[in-house]
Scaffold this motif. Structure first.
Motif, short mmCIF file in Angstrom:
data_model
loop_
_atom_site.label_atom_id
_atom_site.label_comp_id
_atom_site.label_asym_id
_atom_site.label_seq_id
_atom_site.Cartn_x
_atom_site.Cartn_y
_atom_site.Cartn_z
N ARG A 85 33.62 39.38 37.91
CA ARG A 85 32.95 39.30 36.61
C ARG A 85 33.97 39.23 35.46
NH1 ARG A 85 29.57 43.29 38.89
NH2 ARG A 85 30.69 44.90 37.70
N LYS A 86 35.05 39.97 35.61
CA LYS A 86 36.09 39.94 34.59
C LYS A 86 36.72 38.56 34.47
CE LYS A 86 40.26 42.37 33.11
NZ LYS A 86 41.24 43.43 33.46
N GLU A 87 36.93 37.91 35.60
CA GLU A 87 37.50 36.56 35.57
C GLU A 87 36.54 35.57 34.91
OE1 GLU A 87 40.47 35.77 36.24
OE2 GLU A 87 41.06 37.72 37.02
N ILE A 88 35.23 35.76 35.11
CA ILE A 88 34.25 34.88 34.46
C ILE A 88 34.31 35.06 32.95
CG2 ILE A 88 31.78 34.44 34.20
CD1 ILE A 88 31.47 35.17 37.16
N TYR A 89 34.42 36.32 32.49
CA TYR A 89 34.52 36.57 31.05
C TYR A 89 35.79 35.95 30.47
CZ TYR A 89 30.81 39.99 31.83
OH TYR A 89 29.64 40.60 32.17
N LEU A 90 36.89 36.06 31.18
CA LEU A 90 38.14 35.48 30.69
C LEU A 90 38.06 33.96 30.62
CD1 LEU A 90 40.80 37.68 32.52
CD2 LEU A 90 40.16 37.77 30.12
N GLU A 91 37.42 33.36 31.60
CA GLU A 91 37.27 31.91 31.58
C GLU A 91 36.41 31.47 30.41
OE1 GLU A 91 35.72 28.33 34.58
OE2 GLU A 91 35.69 30.43 35.21
#
Length: 609
Positions: free
Chosen positions: A105-111
Motif C-alpha cells: 500500500r505504501k508503494e501505491i501511495y508513493l507511485e
C-alpha cells in the motif's frame, strides 16, 4: 360568464364549472362532467408518501447520456524519473502477511505522489534561460556591463560591487538565497539583505576571521575566529562561544541534521548539534591542516580534501573514513559537491579539474579539464553550471556534469570575467542567476543567466517568507530533524529489509562443516561413596567456621590479659624511680594501639573536712 384576471397576476386554476360545454344529441348544451373517484379523507403522511413515490419514479427514468470525461494524458517517462523516489522495496523478504500488504500500500501511495508531482510541473511557469550568441559571436565575449544594460531593472540591480578594506573575505548565502554574510580576515563581519541592500549588522571582532557560516535560520550565524567559534544573532550580539571548536579553518552546516561541521588546523573534524549544543563527533582525521571541506546534501557525508590528492568521506559516528577517492596525483586546491549530491568536482596543482559521479566511485571521471593555471575555487549551481577561478580570472561552463566520461578539455566557457583582486571565495546564489565572488578587496555580484532554479518550493525554501512563516518552518524542521546515526554513503539502505539471500544461506551451511568444535575443559570431581548431600556439606562448613571463631576469641582474650599484666608491672617500677629521684621528670609512656583495653585508673577522692 368568466372573469378575466387583471394584468400582472397569475391565471387562477380552472374549475369544473368553467369547463367547456358538451353538446348533446338534441343540440342542447350541457356542462361537462368530471370523472371522480370515491371521495376519501387522506392524512398529511399519506400525501407525503405519494409525493415521495412520484419523485422516485422521476429518478428512475432514464437520463440522457452524460458527456464522457477526457482521458488523462500519459506522462513521459523522463518526467516521472525526475520526481521518482527510488526503486520500490522488494516485499518478498517480508515474512508476515500484514506487513507485506502494508508495504505494498505504501508503494501505491508513493507511485501516486510521483505521478501527481509530475503533473503539477505544468504549473511551473518560469523557465530557465541562457544567453544565446549571434552568428560569429560567443557568449564569453559579453561583459557584465553589457548584460546589465540589456536586462530588466530588477535584475540589473543585482549586479553591484562592494569595496572593503579588511580583506581577504569569505562569504555565504542563506539556504533561500535572500541574505548574505561577509567575513574579513582582519575581523570585519557584515550581514545584510543583498536584494533590498538593507544592512542587518556590521562590526569588527578585533581578531582574525577564518570562515563564516549561516545556521538553520537567517537570524543566527557562526564565525570561526582566531581561537574559538562564536555565535551571533542578526543584530550582531554574541550568543555563545564554543571553546571545544578551536583554531577552525572551515565551517559547513547540515540543515536537515542541524549539525555545524568544522575542520581545524590540527586535522580534527567536529560536528556540533546546534539544537542541543553538544558535540556528536570529534576526532582526528590524520589529514593535517583541513583547508578544503564540503558536505554532500543528499546523504550528509562530509568530504575532506587532503594534501595527497585524496578525498575522504566522513560520518560523525564512524572514526574511520567511509570511502576514499584518489582524484589527483598532486595536492588538491579546491573541491565542491553539486546541490543534488550526485557529482563531485575537484581541482589540483596538476592544473586539472575533474568531475566524479558519487553514486559509483569506481568509475573514471565524467569530465576532465586542463587549465592554464591551477584552479583555486570551484562551484556548481542549481542548474548544473560550473564556475572556477584562477587567481583573478573567472570562467563558467554549461553542460559539464553530463560529460558521459569524455574529456571536455576543448569546451569553450560560457562567460568570462576578470576581477580586480585575487578570488578567495565564490558561491552561486540559490534561486537567482547570480554568482557571488569575495576577493581581497571586497565583494562582487555577477549576473550569470541560467544558473539558478527559476521555480522554488515555498514549503522548503521561501525567499519571501515572513517572520511567522520562518518560525513555523523552524518548528517543523526541528520535529523532522534527522539523527546523526543515519549519515551513511547510501541512505536508501535504511528503507530496505535485511533478508539473507539463498546464496548466503547456502554459504553459511557449508561453513558449518569446516568449523572446529570449541574445546571444553571439564574438571571431574571425585565423589565419595555414601549418602552425601548439599545440606550435610553446608552443616559441616558451619561447624568448622564456629570452631575457628571460638579459637580466635580465646586468643584475643589471652592477648588482652598479657598486655594488662605487663602494664601493671611497668607502673610499679616507675613509682619506685620517682621516689628515689625526687622532682625528676618521668618520661611519658609510649602509647600503643592496645591502650584502649587497659582499665581506666580510679580518681582519688578529696578528703572532706
Amino acid at each position: 360568464m368568466t372573469k378575466t384576471p387583471p394584468k400582472g397576476r397569475k391565471k387562477p386554476p380552472t374549475r369544473y364549472f368553467d369547463a367547456a360545454a358538451v353538446k348533446s344529441e338534441d343540440g342542447e348544451a350541457k356542462p361537462a362532467k368530471l370523472k371522480r373517484k370515491h371521495q376519501q379523507k387522506f392524512t398529511g403522511d399519506f400525501l407525503k408518501m405519494q409525493s415521495h413515490d412520484k419523485n422516485k419514479k422521476l429518478y428512475n427514468k432514464k437520463r440522457p447520456a452524460a458527456t464522457e470525461h477526457p482521458k488523462k494524458q500519459k506522462i513521459p517517462q523522463e518526467v516521472l524519473d525526475k520526481y521518482s523516489r527510488g526503486d520500490a522495496v522488494d516485499s518478498r523478504g517480508v515474512k508476515t502477511r500484514h506487513f507485506k500488504e502494508k508495504q505494498q500500500r505504501k508503494e501505491i501511495y508513493l507511485e501516486y505522489a510521483t505521478e501527481q508531482a509530475a503533473r503539477t510541473e505544468l504549473l511551473l511557469q518560469e523557465t530557465a534561460g541562457q544567453l544565446e550568441a549571434d552568428e560569429e559571436e560567443i557568449t564569453a565575449s559579453y561583459r557584465q556591463e553589457e548584460i546589465a544594460a540589456n536586462v530588466d531593472l530588477q535584475s540589473a540591480a543585482k549586479h553591484f560591487r562592494l569595496k572593503l578594506d579588511f580583506g581577504p573575505y569569505t562569504m555565504r548565502y542563506t539556504k533561500n538565497g535572500r541574505h548574505l554574510l561577509l567575513g574579513g580576515r582582519r575581523g570585519h563581519v557584515a550581514a545584510f539583505d543583498w536584494v533590498t541592500k538593507k544592512l542587518h549588522c556590521e562590526f569588527n571582532v578585533m581578531e582574525s576571521v577564518s570562515d563564516v557560516q549561516w545556521l538553520h535560520v537567517p537570524t543566527m550565524y557562526a564565525v570561526a575566529q582566531k581561537e574559538w567559534v562564536y555565535f551571533y544573532d542578526k543584530k550582531g550580539t554574541e550568543l555563545h562561544c564554543v571553546k571545544r571548536l578551536s583554531r577552525v579553518n572551515r565551517l559547513d552546516f547540515l540543515p536537515y541534521h542541524f549539525l555545524l561541521a568544522a575542520g581545524n588546523s590540527v586535522g580534527y573534524a567536529s560536528w556540533l548539534d546546534v539544537s542541543i549544543g553538544e558535540l556528536v563527533g570529534n576526532f582526528n582525521t590524520g589529514l593535517g591542516d583541513i583547508r578544503h571541506m564540503r558536505h554532500n546534501p543528499s546523504n550528509g557525508v562530509l568530504c575532506i580534501g587532503g594534501g595527497k590528492g585524496v578525498v575522504s568521506m566522513w560520518s560523525p559516528k564512524v572514526r574511520e573514513p567511509l570511502a576514499k577517492l584518489l582524484c589527483h596525483s598532486t595536492a588538491m586546491t579546491a573541491l565542491t559537491v553539486d546541490p543534488k549530491g550526485v557529482h563531485l568536482v575537484t581541482a589540483g596543482l596538476d592544473r586539472m579539474v575533474k568531475v566524479w559521479d558519487l553514486r559509483n566511485l569506481n568509475e573514471t571521471p565524467l569530465a576532465i579539464f586542463r587549465l592554464r593555471l591551477p584552479a583555486n575555487e570551484v562551484e556548481v549551481s542549481q542548474r548544473g553550471m560550473l564556475a572556477l577561478s584562477q587567481g583573478t580570472y573567472l570562467e563558467t561552463y554549461t553542460d559539464v556534469l553530463h560529460g558521459g566520461g569524455t574529456a571536455n578539455s576543448n569546451k569553450l566557457p560560457y562567460l568570462r570575467q576578470r576581477c580586480d583582486a585575487f578570488v578567495h571565495g565564490m558561491r552561486f546564489c540559490p534561486y537567482e542567476d547570480v554568482l557571488g565572488v569575495s576577493t581581497a578587496n571586497g565583494f562582487q555580484s555577477l549576473l550569470v543567466p541560467g544558473s539558478g532554479e527559476p521555480n522554488y518550493d515555498a514549503l522548503e525554501d521561501n525567499p519571501y517568507e515572513t517572520s511567522k512563516q520562518r518560525r513555523e518552518h523552524e518548528v517543523h524542521a526541528l520535529l523532522e530533524k534527522i539523527p546523526p546515526e543515519l549519515i551513511t554513503l547510501d541512505p536508501n539502505e535504511i528503507t530496505g529489509v535485511d533478508a539473507p539471500t539463498l546464496q548466503e544461506k547456502v554459504d553459511a551451511k557449508r561453513q558449518l562443516f569446516h568449523l572446529k568444535p570449541p574445546r571444553i575443559n571439564m574438571k571431574m570431581r571425585h565423589k565419595m561413596k555414601g549418602r552425601g548431600g548439599s545440606a550435610k556439606a553446608a552443616r559441616n562448613k558451619q561447624i568448622v567456621k564456629d570452631l575457628q571463631r571460638k579459637e580466635f576469641i580465646s586468643e584475643v582474650r589471652k592477648a588482652k590479659q598479657g598486655i594488662i599484666a605487663s602494664h601493671k608491672h611497668g607502673d610499679d617500677g616507675d613509682n619506685v624511680q620517682q621516689a628515689s629521684s625526687g622532682k625528676a621528670k618521668t618520661p611519658k609512656p609510649v602509647r600503643s594501639v592496645l591502650d584502649r583495653f587497659k582499665p581506666k585508673p580510679q580518681k582519688k577522692q578529696k578528703p572532706t573536712n
